[in-house]
Design a protein around this motif. Structure first.
Motif, short mmCIF file in Angstrom:
data_model
loop_
_atom_site.label_atom_id
_atom_site.label_comp_id
_atom_site.label_asym_id
_atom_site.label_seq_id
_atom_site.Cartn_x
_atom_site.Cartn_y
_atom_site.Cartn_z
N LYS A 131 0.82 -1.21 0.00
CA LYS A 131 0.00 0.00 0.00
C LYS A 131 0.85 1.26 0.00
CE LYS A 131 -4.02 -2.07 2.27
NZ LYS A 131 -4.86 -2.09 3.49
N ARG A 132 1.94 1.25 0.78
CA ARG A 132 2.83 2.41 0.81
C ARG A 132 3.49 2.64 -0.55
NH1 ARG A 132 4.42 0.48 5.98
NH2 ARG A 132 6.33 -0.42 5.08
N LYS A 146 1.04 4.10 -3.28
CA LYS A 146 0.66 5.50 -3.11
C LYS A 146 1.57 6.44 -3.88
CE LYS A 146 -1.62 5.13 1.40
NZ LYS A 146 -1.53 5.48 2.85
N GLN A 147 2.83 6.08 -4.04
CA GLN A 147 3.77 6.95 -4.76
C GLN A 147 4.72 6.10 -5.62
OE1 GLN A 147 3.59 7.40 -1.25
NE2 GLN A 147 5.27 6.08 -0.60
N GLU A 148 4.16 5.12 -6.32
CA GLU A 148 5.00 4.17 -7.05
C GLU A 148 5.88 4.83 -8.11
OE1 GLU A 148 1.71 2.59 -10.32
OE2 GLU A 148 2.34 1.28 -8.71
N PHE A 149 5.35 5.83 -8.82
CA PHE A 149 6.14 6.47 -9.87
C PHE A 149 7.39 7.12 -9.29
CE2 PHE A 149 7.42 9.67 -12.93
CZ PHE A 149 7.26 9.03 -14.14
N GLY A 184 6.75 12.89 2.51
CA GLY A 184 6.06 14.10 2.07
C GLY A 184 5.04 13.81 0.97
N ILE A 185 5.44 12.96 0.03
CA ILE A 185 4.53 12.58 -1.05
C ILE A 185 3.33 11.83 -0.50
CG2 ILE A 185 4.28 11.16 -3.12
CD1 ILE A 185 7.27 11.73 -3.64
#
Length: 209
Positions: free
Chosen positions: A102-103, A106-109, A192-193
Protein backbone atom coordinates in the motif's frame (compact mmCIF):
# COMPACT_ATOMS: atom_id res chain seq x y z
CA UNK A 1 34.31 -20.19 -10.17
CA UNK A 2 36.03 -17.06 -8.89
CA UNK A 3 38.59 -17.28 -11.70
CA UNK A 4 35.74 -17.55 -14.23
CA UNK A 5 34.09 -14.32 -13.05
CA UNK A 6 37.43 -12.48 -12.91
CA UNK A 7 38.14 -13.55 -16.50
CA UNK A 8 34.61 -12.58 -17.60
CA UNK A 9 34.89 -9.09 -16.09
CA UNK A 10 38.34 -8.61 -17.63
CA UNK A 11 37.03 -9.53 -21.08
CA UNK A 12 34.02 -7.28 -20.56
CA UNK A 13 36.08 -4.20 -19.69
CA UNK A 14 38.92 -4.82 -22.16
CA UNK A 15 37.11 -6.25 -25.17
CA UNK A 16 33.34 -6.18 -25.13
CA UNK A 17 32.62 -2.70 -23.79
CA UNK A 18 35.13 -0.93 -26.09
CA UNK A 19 33.60 -2.81 -29.04
CA UNK A 20 30.11 -1.68 -28.04
CA UNK A 21 31.20 1.92 -27.62
CA UNK A 22 32.49 1.94 -31.21
CA UNK A 23 28.82 1.76 -32.19
CA UNK A 24 28.45 5.34 -30.97
CA UNK A 25 25.10 6.38 -29.49
CA UNK A 26 23.64 2.90 -29.98
CA UNK A 27 26.59 1.37 -28.18
CA UNK A 28 25.92 3.57 -25.17
CA UNK A 29 22.34 2.34 -25.14
CA UNK A 30 23.46 -1.29 -25.23
CA UNK A 31 25.94 -0.71 -22.39
CA UNK A 32 23.16 0.92 -20.35
CA UNK A 33 20.94 -2.13 -20.94
CA UNK A 34 23.70 -4.44 -19.72
CA UNK A 35 24.39 -2.20 -16.71
CA UNK A 36 20.84 -2.24 -15.38
CA UNK A 37 20.05 -5.83 -16.34
CA UNK A 38 23.16 -7.74 -15.31
CA UNK A 39 26.81 -6.63 -15.25
CA UNK A 40 27.49 -3.37 -13.39
CA UNK A 41 29.12 -0.68 -15.53
CA UNK A 42 30.47 2.74 -14.38
CA UNK A 43 27.90 4.49 -16.57
CA UNK A 44 28.43 7.92 -15.01
CA UNK A 45 32.17 7.88 -15.72
CA UNK A 46 31.62 6.48 -19.20
CA UNK A 47 28.97 9.03 -20.07
CA UNK A 48 31.07 11.87 -18.65
CA UNK A 49 33.97 10.94 -20.91
CA UNK A 50 31.78 10.71 -24.00
CA UNK A 51 30.06 14.01 -23.25
CA UNK A 52 33.42 15.71 -22.70
CA UNK A 53 34.65 14.42 -26.06
CA UNK A 54 31.46 15.32 -27.92
CA UNK A 55 29.78 18.16 -26.05
CA UNK A 56 27.49 19.08 -28.94
CA UNK A 57 25.63 15.78 -28.75
CA UNK A 58 25.44 15.39 -24.96
CA UNK A 59 21.65 15.26 -25.05
CA UNK A 60 21.65 12.28 -27.43
CA UNK A 61 23.97 10.30 -25.14
CA UNK A 62 21.70 11.08 -22.17
CA UNK A 63 18.55 10.20 -24.09
CA UNK A 64 19.81 6.89 -25.50
CA UNK A 65 21.41 5.83 -22.19
CA UNK A 66 18.14 6.57 -20.36
CA UNK A 67 16.16 4.46 -22.82
CA UNK A 68 18.71 1.66 -22.38
CA UNK A 69 18.41 1.83 -18.60
CA UNK A 70 14.62 1.61 -18.79
CA UNK A 71 14.83 -1.46 -21.04
CA UNK A 72 17.51 -3.17 -18.95
CA UNK A 73 15.58 -2.47 -15.76
CA UNK A 74 12.90 -4.87 -16.99
CA UNK A 75 15.15 -7.78 -15.95
CA UNK A 76 15.24 -7.10 -12.16
CA UNK A 77 11.65 -5.86 -12.45
CA UNK A 78 10.66 -9.16 -14.08
CA UNK A 79 12.46 -11.16 -11.41
CA UNK A 80 10.52 -9.28 -8.75
CA UNK A 81 7.26 -9.85 -10.55
CA UNK A 82 7.95 -13.54 -11.14
CA UNK A 83 9.03 -14.62 -7.68
CA UNK A 84 9.59 -11.58 -5.52
CA UNK A 85 6.42 -12.01 -3.49
CA UNK A 86 7.51 -15.46 -2.32
CA UNK A 87 10.99 -14.07 -1.60
CA UNK A 88 9.60 -11.27 0.60
CA UNK A 89 7.01 -13.43 2.35
CA UNK A 90 9.83 -15.65 3.60
CA UNK A 91 11.16 -12.59 5.44
CA UNK A 92 8.02 -10.68 6.47
CA UNK A 93 4.49 -11.77 7.36
CA UNK A 94 1.51 -11.20 5.08
CA UNK A 95 0.21 -8.22 7.07
CA UNK A 96 3.49 -6.34 6.79
CA UNK A 97 3.78 -7.29 3.11
CA UNK A 98 0.36 -5.77 2.34
CA UNK A 99 1.30 -2.62 4.30
CA UNK A 100 4.47 -2.33 2.20
CA UNK A 101 2.41 -2.78 -0.96
CA UNK A 102 0.00 0.00 0.00
CA UNK A 103 2.83 2.41 0.81
CA UNK A 104 4.53 1.67 -2.50
CA UNK A 105 1.34 2.03 -4.55
CA UNK A 106 0.66 5.50 -3.11
CA UNK A 107 3.77 6.95 -4.76
CA UNK A 108 5.00 4.17 -7.05
CA UNK A 109 6.14 6.47 -9.87
CA UNK A 110 8.36 8.57 -7.62
CA UNK A 111 9.44 5.47 -5.69
CA UNK A 112 11.18 4.40 -8.89
CA UNK A 113 12.03 7.78 -10.43
CA UNK A 114 13.81 9.30 -7.41
CA UNK A 115 16.25 6.39 -6.89
CA UNK A 116 16.87 6.41 -10.65
CA UNK A 117 18.04 10.01 -10.31
CA UNK A 118 20.54 9.29 -7.56
CA UNK A 119 24.11 8.11 -8.24
CA UNK A 120 25.75 5.03 -6.67
CA UNK A 121 25.74 3.65 -4.00
CA UNK A 122 21.96 4.15 -4.05
CA UNK A 123 20.41 0.62 -3.97
CA UNK A 124 18.58 1.18 -7.25
CA UNK A 125 17.90 -2.46 -8.09
CA UNK A 126 16.12 -2.94 -4.75
CA UNK A 127 13.52 -0.32 -5.72
CA UNK A 128 13.19 -1.83 -9.20
CA UNK A 129 12.75 -5.30 -7.72
CA UNK A 130 10.06 -3.90 -5.41
CA UNK A 131 8.27 -2.37 -8.41
CA UNK A 132 8.02 -5.85 -9.87
CA UNK A 133 6.95 -7.46 -6.59
CA UNK A 134 4.13 -4.95 -6.14
CA UNK A 135 3.10 -5.27 -9.81
CA UNK A 136 3.67 -1.73 -10.99
CA UNK A 137 2.50 -1.47 -14.60
CA UNK A 138 5.31 -1.78 -17.15
CA UNK A 139 4.75 1.51 -19.02
CA UNK A 140 4.76 3.74 -15.89
CA UNK A 141 7.73 1.75 -14.57
CA UNK A 142 9.79 2.34 -17.71
CA UNK A 143 8.71 5.98 -17.82
CA UNK A 144 9.83 6.47 -14.20
CA UNK A 145 13.25 4.90 -14.83
CA UNK A 146 13.67 6.88 -18.05
CA UNK A 147 12.70 10.18 -16.41
CA UNK A 148 14.96 9.64 -13.40
CA UNK A 149 17.97 8.60 -15.47
CA UNK A 150 17.46 11.46 -17.92
CA UNK A 151 17.44 14.04 -15.12
CA UNK A 152 20.52 12.44 -13.53
CA UNK A 153 22.56 12.37 -16.71
CA UNK A 154 21.52 15.82 -17.94
CA UNK A 155 22.69 17.24 -14.62
CA UNK A 156 25.89 15.20 -14.88
CA UNK A 157 26.47 16.47 -18.43
CA UNK A 158 26.06 20.06 -17.27
CA UNK A 159 28.60 19.47 -14.47
CA UNK A 160 31.03 17.81 -16.88
CA UNK A 161 30.84 20.72 -19.31
CA UNK A 162 31.46 23.14 -16.43
CA UNK A 163 34.01 21.18 -14.37
CA UNK A 164 35.39 18.53 -16.72
CA UNK A 165 35.27 14.71 -16.47
CA UNK A 166 36.39 14.87 -12.81
CA UNK A 167 32.84 15.97 -11.95
CA UNK A 168 31.92 12.28 -11.63
CA UNK A 169 34.45 11.72 -8.85
CA UNK A 170 33.34 14.91 -7.10
CA UNK A 171 29.69 13.85 -7.08
CA UNK A 172 30.56 10.29 -6.00
CA UNK A 173 32.68 11.54 -3.10
CA UNK A 174 29.91 13.86 -1.90
CA UNK A 175 27.37 11.01 -1.98
CA UNK A 176 29.69 8.61 -0.11
CA UNK A 177 30.54 11.18 2.55
CA UNK A 178 26.89 12.12 3.07
CA UNK A 179 25.15 8.84 2.22
CA UNK A 180 23.03 8.91 5.39
CA UNK A 181 21.91 12.43 4.52
CA UNK A 182 20.96 11.40 0.98
CA UNK A 183 19.00 8.38 2.18
CA UNK A 184 17.33 10.46 4.88
CA UNK A 185 16.30 13.03 2.28
CA UNK A 186 14.94 10.21 0.13
CA UNK A 187 12.80 8.97 3.01
CA UNK A 188 11.53 12.50 3.68
CA UNK A 189 10.57 12.88 0.03
CA UNK A 190 8.52 9.67 0.15
CA UNK A 191 6.89 10.66 3.45
CA UNK A 192 6.06 14.10 2.07
CA UNK A 193 4.53 12.58 -1.05
CA UNK A 194 2.50 10.17 1.06
CA UNK A 195 1.13 13.00 3.23
CA UNK A 196 0.33 15.05 0.11
CA UNK A 197 -1.57 12.12 -1.44
CA UNK A 198 -3.57 11.51 1.75
CA UNK A 199 -4.49 15.20 2.10
CA UNK A 200 -5.47 15.42 -1.54
CA UNK A 201 -7.73 12.38 -1.25
CA UNK A 202 -9.35 13.78 1.87
CA UNK A 203 -10.02 17.11 0.13
CA UNK A 204 -11.47 15.30 -2.89
CA UNK A 205 -13.72 13.32 -0.53
CA UNK A 206 -14.87 16.49 1.18
CA UNK A 207 -15.69 18.13 -2.16
CA UNK A 208 -17.63 15.07 -3.32
CA UNK A 209 -19.42 14.85 0.00
Amino acid sequence: MKHFFVTLMAKWHLLIMPALLKLGFWGVGLVAIIDTSSLPVPMDALLALLVWQDKGHFWIYCLVASVGSAIGGLVPYGLGRAGGEIFLLKRVNRERFEAMRKRFEKQEFLAVMVPSMLPPPTPWKAFVFAAGVFEMRIVPFMAAVFAGRLVRWLVLSWLVMKLGPTAVDSVANVVKEHLALFLGALVLVFVGIGVWVVLRRRRSGELVG
